[in-house]
Design a protein around this motif. Structure first.
Motif, PDB file in Angstrom:
ATOM      1  N   ASP A  81       7.543   8.555 -24.195  1.00  0.00           N
ATOM      2  CA  ASP A  81       6.882   8.942 -22.949  1.00  0.00           C
ATOM      3  C   ASP A  81       6.655   7.727 -22.052  1.00  0.00           C
ATOM      4  N   ALA A 114      10.950  13.990 -18.783  1.00  0.00           N
ATOM      5  CA  ALA A 114       9.769  13.395 -19.409  1.00  0.00           C
ATOM      6  C   ALA A 114       8.572  13.458 -18.462  1.00  0.00           C
ATOM      7  N   VAL A 118       5.053  15.259 -19.447  1.00  0.00           N
ATOM      8  CA  VAL A 118       3.780  14.541 -19.491  1.00  0.00           C
ATOM      9  C   VAL A 118       2.794  15.133 -18.481  1.00  0.00           C
TER      10      VAL A 118
END
Length: 473
Positions: A81, A114, A118
């Motif tokens: 991440d 990603a 997130v």
């Protein structure tokens, strides 16, 4: 993530928590410096609010906990991440794109995926701690999708978003492959704040052209997928600093003594010129060094009488563009010093460190001229910190017109940092400015930062959010 002890009426969501996980200190947490924490911590303490963010260490999984009257809700980020969402999409796609493509942005689908993943995690964390009808204030470019995601999860909450960096002109923003997704994410908020009127205008223009929503004087008619309509507001709320804190630190005898020590360590030059920046390609450090080096070459400045102190705080050291920038800056400093240093005096004192606030204030007090030459900056709080520290009403601020601060600090010496000759003339004007003129300008600058401090910024934004909540009640 487990539910915290109680639901919060006020929630801040930012990439980082207001504390850093540090097992070496008592309690395991070190308070983060910065204006955002100073502005919002009292609000959360008064309301018993919650702060959602990453604790700064990859892979760290923690339950919500209480610290200093705030509920802290950690969001876990894995090493992947951090690499893809943070270093990748946030800082190698959005950051350069939104700063006028000073460095070319990179567009990678896995980075975007990603970023979505997130942002979903942050939205879920905020939704889990929000009381019915809570106010949720999302901070900055790492979390542009959170407002819409949160609205889908919790349509009862009032959502604000503040964008701390510039928002680019449409011709640049349109490059982003996921432009509609980002805009749809942002208009999920009820109030969308920007540093400058220009940034808010760029945003509403992009919304009109990409999403087809009607906009008028910052009001956006947002049409949801189900056909329902609501109004979002985009406007400028220039951020500031804790002015009183900097003024108080500058009055401490030990800080004033340290300022004298700093000047003595530089050989007591007639003029100390100061620059302090994160080591970032947006800050115009290379332009500043070029102008200063040419002034020395031309004999307009003399190394026996003038020293430039340049603090370049480490920044994003794993990103290739930043590693290259550091090499370029250090080569330039070495060349100028090699050409102009004498046994007793150095042309540039270059410091690749971060410093605590008290040391920074001592440096501000030691500096006769402050150079802020950013090529593009949402605000630039360093300019305001310098002004707040100058309790003697002396010193000259040389300020790039491409900073948000330039809209407010009208008594600064304004420059276009791309114009090297103009920058050189501005430096000379600052070095040669008479004390009476310095005092006249600095008094006006200090009045501005005193009347519009960071508490005023948060009050104005939260008042507009509260107006939305009362309207919906």
């Amino acid at each position: 993530m487990s539910d915290p002890k109680s639901k919060a009426d006020m929630i801040v969501v930012s990439n980082r928590l207001p504390v850093d996980h540090d097992p070496s200190v008592e309690g395991g947490w070190r308070r983060s410096p910065g204006g955002l924490v100073a502005a919002l911590e009292p609000v959360l303490q008064q309301t018993g609010g919650a702060w959602v963010g990453w604790p700064g260490t990859a892979g760290l999984e923690l339950e919500p906990f209480e610290l200093d009257g705030m509920e802290l809700v950690p969001v876990t980020l894995t090493d992947e991440d951090v690499e893809l969402y943070y270093e990748g999409f946030s800082n190698d796609t959005i950051w350069p794109l939104y700063h006028d493509v000073i460095s070319p942005p990179a567009y990678h689908r896995e980075w975007w995926e990603a970023y979505v993943r997130v942002n979903e995690r942050f939205a879920a964390a905020a939704a889990s701690v929000a009381a019915p009808g809570a106010v949720v204030w999302v901070q900055d470019y790492q979390l542009q999708l959170v407002p819409r995601l949160l609205r889908a999860l919790r349509p009862d909450v009032v959502i604000g978003y503040f964008h701390h960096i510039p928002f680019p002109a449409y011709g640049l923003f349109a490059q982003l492959p996921w432009r509609k997704h980002v805009l749809a994410g942002l208009v999920g908020a009820d109030v969308i704040g920007f540093q400058r009127v220009q940034d808010a205008g760029n945003f509403t223009n992009a919304v009109r052209r990409q999403l087809g929503f009607e906009t008028k004087s910052g009001a956006i008619r947002v049409v949801a997928d189900d056909g329902s309509v609501r109004t979002a507001v985009a406007k400028a709320y220039p951020i500031s600093i804790d002015t009183q804190l900097y003024d108080e630190i500058a009055r401490r005898p030990e800080v004033q003594a340290r300022a004298k020590e700093i000047r003595a360590s530089l050989g007591d030059p007639q003029t100390v010129i100061f620059g302090v920046d994160r080591l970032d390609y947006t800050k115009g450090i290379g332009h500043r060094l070029k102008a200063y080096g040419e002034l020395l070459e031309e004999g307009r400045l003399d190394v026996e009488h003038v020293t430039l102190v340049q603090v370049a705080s480490p920044s994003r050291e794993r990103v290739a563009a930043y590693m290259q920038l550091r090499d370029e800056i250090e080569l330039t400093v070495g060349r100028i010093n090699g050409d102009h240093d004498t046994v007793g005096h150095t042309a540039i004192r270059y410091l690749h460190h971060s410093y605590p606030r008290e040391e920074m204030v001592a440096l501000y007090l030691a500096a006769d001229v402050m150079l802020v030459t950013a090529l593009r900056d949402g605000m630039n709080l360093v300019a305001k910190e310098y002004v707040a520290s100058r309790i003697d009403s002396r010193g000259v601020l040389v300020l790039s017109e491409f900073t948000g601060a330039a809209d407010e600090l009208s008594q600064a010496v304004k420059v276009n940092p791309h114009d090297i000759d103009g920058l050189k003339d501005a430096i000379m004007a600052a070095v040669e400015m008479q004390p009476a003129e310095q005092a006249r300008r600095m008094r006006g600058l200090r009045r501005r930062v005193r009347d519009h401090d960071v508490a005023d910024w948060s009050r104005r934004f939260l008042a507009d959010l509260d107006a939305v909540r009362k309207q919906d009640a």
